[in-house]
Motif scaffolding. Structure first.
Motif, PDB file in Angstrom:
ATOM      1  N   ASN A 180       0.834  -1.198   0.000  1.00 20.04           N
ATOM      2  CA  ASN A 180       0.000   0.000   0.000  1.00 20.04           C
ATOM      3  C   ASN A 180       0.869   1.248   0.000  1.00 20.04           C
ATOM      4  N   SER A 181       0.587   2.171  -0.911  1.00 20.02           N
ATOM      5  CA  SER A 181       1.281   3.454  -0.926  1.00 20.02           C
ATOM      6  C   SER A 181       0.730   4.335   0.187  1.00 20.02           C
ATOM      7  N   ASN A 182       1.447   5.426   0.484  1.00 20.42           N
ATOM      8  CA  ASN A 182       0.950   6.360   1.488  1.00 20.42           C
ATOM      9  C   ASN A 182      -0.421   6.907   1.089  1.00 20.42           C
ATOM     10  N   MET A 183      -0.592   7.203  -0.210  1.00 18.24           N
ATOM     11  CA  MET A 183      -1.874   7.732  -0.668  1.00 18.24           C
ATOM     12  C   MET A 183      -2.993   6.724  -0.431  1.00 18.24           C
ATOM     13  N   ARG A 184      -2.746   5.445  -0.753  1.00 17.48           N
ATOM     14  CA  ARG A 184      -3.776   4.429  -0.574  1.00 17.48           C
ATOM     15  C   ARG A 184      -4.134   4.253   0.901  1.00 17.48           C
ATOM     16  N   LYS A 185      -3.138   4.337   1.785  1.00 15.78           N
ATOM     17  CA  LYS A 185      -3.404   4.223   3.223  1.00 15.78           C
ATOM     18  C   LYS A 185      -4.271   5.376   3.715  1.00 15.78           C
ATOM     19  N   VAL A 186      -3.976   6.586   3.232  1.00 17.43           N
ATOM     20  CA  VAL A 186      -4.753   7.752   3.654  1.00 17.43           C
ATOM     21  C   VAL A 186      -6.176   7.682   3.100  1.00 17.43           C
ATOM     22  N   ILE A 187      -6.323   7.250   1.839  1.00 20.13           N
ATOM     23  CA  ILE A 187      -7.649   7.087   1.258  1.00 20.13           C
ATOM     24  C   ILE A 187      -8.466   6.119   2.101  1.00 20.13           C
ATOM     25  N   ALA A 188      -7.865   4.988   2.453  1.00 21.50           N
ATOM     26  CA  ALA A 188      -8.573   3.984   3.249  1.00 21.50           C
ATOM     27  C   ALA A 188      -8.993   4.543   4.610  1.00 21.50           C
ATOM     28  N   LYS A 189      -8.073   5.255   5.257  1.00 23.34           N
ATOM     29  CA  LYS A 189      -8.373   5.783   6.588  1.00 23.34           C
ATOM     30  C   LYS A 189      -9.449   6.851   6.551  1.00 23.34           C
ATOM     31  N   ARG A 190      -9.307   7.803   5.625  1.00 24.21           N
ATOM     32  CA  ARG A 190     -10.254   8.921   5.575  1.00 24.21           C
ATOM     33  C   ARG A 190     -11.660   8.478   5.164  1.00 24.21           C
ATOM     34  N   LEU A 191     -11.762   7.606   4.179  1.00 26.93           N
ATOM     35  CA  LEU A 191     -13.075   7.182   3.728  1.00 26.93           C
ATOM     36  C   LEU A 191     -13.747   6.257   4.743  1.00 26.93           C
TER      37      LEU A 191
END
Length: 403
Positions: A180-191
């Motif tokens: 998981n990239s940093n962007m994908r981790k943030v997307i998962a957390k925020r959504l």
């Protein structure tokens, strides 16, 4: 690691622009840092010399510090003393008992229960790298005593001959693990947070899209190649007009108050190779279609190249997600906090409708489905319905949004 965006919890180290011994002045680019949304240059804001680099180029998932400081030792230049040479300062760094190792090397050594002090580092200043740990493991494996297979006792009777079997086909892996990239981790957390903490509700409306398709064709024909409007450009403008008509939707929730924005800053959901990002077109309600179209194209292009600045994708007051180009009839989108609503746009489809003026009693129109996801803490059901009604009016009478 400095926090370069509000959602950033860790980052990746790109190329260092300075090397040990270099003089640094305020505004100098020190290193490239990959955040959860983009790759940015980190500028140092003091005078000094680079004495030591503690986090090597290419390091991944480096956690941020509470204070905005990159992991680098800088020998500060004293204005009252004669400046030493870069080489002298680089060599004057005080040695400590600390063992320097990359984050990956530390993780591997911990996983295999290997004390770091038993590994010889080959990186700068003896830093232990991932390759050093792997080399240590390989050497240890080779030094293990080989188990000698005992010789079988002679059989009194020969075993029957076995039928030879064909060569076995190599076993294919059943899956592939993609980090998981940093962007994908943030997307998962925020959504996940948005879906579990925001009380979503959904409203759907079908609109006649004939008039806006005709307006788009007329405007593009009159432009003589100067610009080319897309369907999405017109939808963004219509949404801004609807937000102006129903400002309660152009708001965000706070425990102590509801913030209502004076302009429609619309975030456009954009797919990139590394994940979804929402670049923002500001003050859409005050801009013409040509300007809106140009800004959307520019933001989308730079988003795909990972070149957006933080202010270009942070904030906003409303969001639009358009999947019509993928022939999706309709869908429900997840609200992107702090917004109180997001508009999901489907594809344009032919539809039969009653028509008393036609000899057949019906006619075929181009129909499009909008679905509004709204935060019930901010936008009541009737308010959301008023917004969709206003949007429908601007879509079916598009000349009114040009006034």
């Amino acid at each position: 690691m400095p926090a370069l965006s509000p959602t950033m919890e860790m980052g990746n180290i790109g190329a260092w622009s300075k090397k040990v011994g270099d003089k640094i002045e305020p505004g100098d680019v020190l290193v490239q840092i990959e955040t959860d949304k983009a790759q940015m240059d980190f500028e140092y804001q003091d005078y000094g010399y680079l004495a030591k680099i503690l986090v090597e180029e290419g390091s991944k998932d480096v956690p941020i510090e509470k204070e905005p400081q990159v992991e680098v030792e800088v020998e500060t230049e004293q204005p009252t003393q004669q400046t030493e040479s870069a080489q002298t300062i680089a060599q004057s760094v005080t040695k400590t008992d600390r063992i320097f190792a990359s984050p990956v090397a530390r993780m591997l050594s911990k996983e295999h229960n290997i004390p770091l002090e038993t590994i010889k580092g080959t990186g700068p200043k003896g830093r232990i790298l991932k390759e050093d740990v792997n080399r240590f493991l390989t050497t240890r494996q080779e030094q293990k005593p080989q188990v000698t297979e005992e010789k079988a006792a002679p059989q009194k009777k020969a075993a029957p001959a076995q039928t030879p079997t064909p060569a076995q086909t190599p076993v294919q892996a059943a899956y592939t693990d993609i980090p998981n990239s940093n962007m994908r981790k943030v997307i998962a957390k925020r959504l996940t947070e948005a879906k579990t903490t925001t009380p979503h509700y959904y409203l759907t409306s079908n609109v006649n899209f004939d008039a806006i398709l005709k307006l788009r064709a007329d405007l593009n024909a009159s432009a003589n190649g100067k610009f080319k409007l897309t369907v999405n450009d017109l939808i963004v403008k219509a949404a801004a007009c609807a937000l102006r008509a129903v400002p309660a939707v152009n708001s965000s929730w706070n425990d102590e108050y509801i913030r209502q924005y004076h302009h429609a800053d619309i975030a456009i959901a954009t797919s990139t190779p590394t994940g979804l990002i929402t670049p923002i077109v500001t003050s859409v309600d005050t801009k013409g279609l040509e300007t809106i179209s140009s800004e959307i194209k520019s933001l989308a292009a730079r988003a795909k190249e990972n070149k957006l600045m933080p202010h270009e994708y942070q904030g906003g007051s409303f969001a639009i997600s358009n999947l019509g180009m993928y022939h999706i009839t309709s869908f429900s989108a997840i609200i992107n906090p702090p917004h109180s609503a997001i508009l999901a746009v489907g594809t344009v489809e032919p539809k039969l409708v009653p028509d008393s003026t036609s000899e057949k009693g019906f006619s075929v129109i181009n129909s499009l489905t909008f679905t509004l996801s709204a935060d019930h803490r901010v936008v009541d059901g009737a308010t959301g319905a008023q917004f969709l009604s206003a949007l429908k009016s601007y879509i079916e009478n598009p000349m009114s949004m040009l006034l």
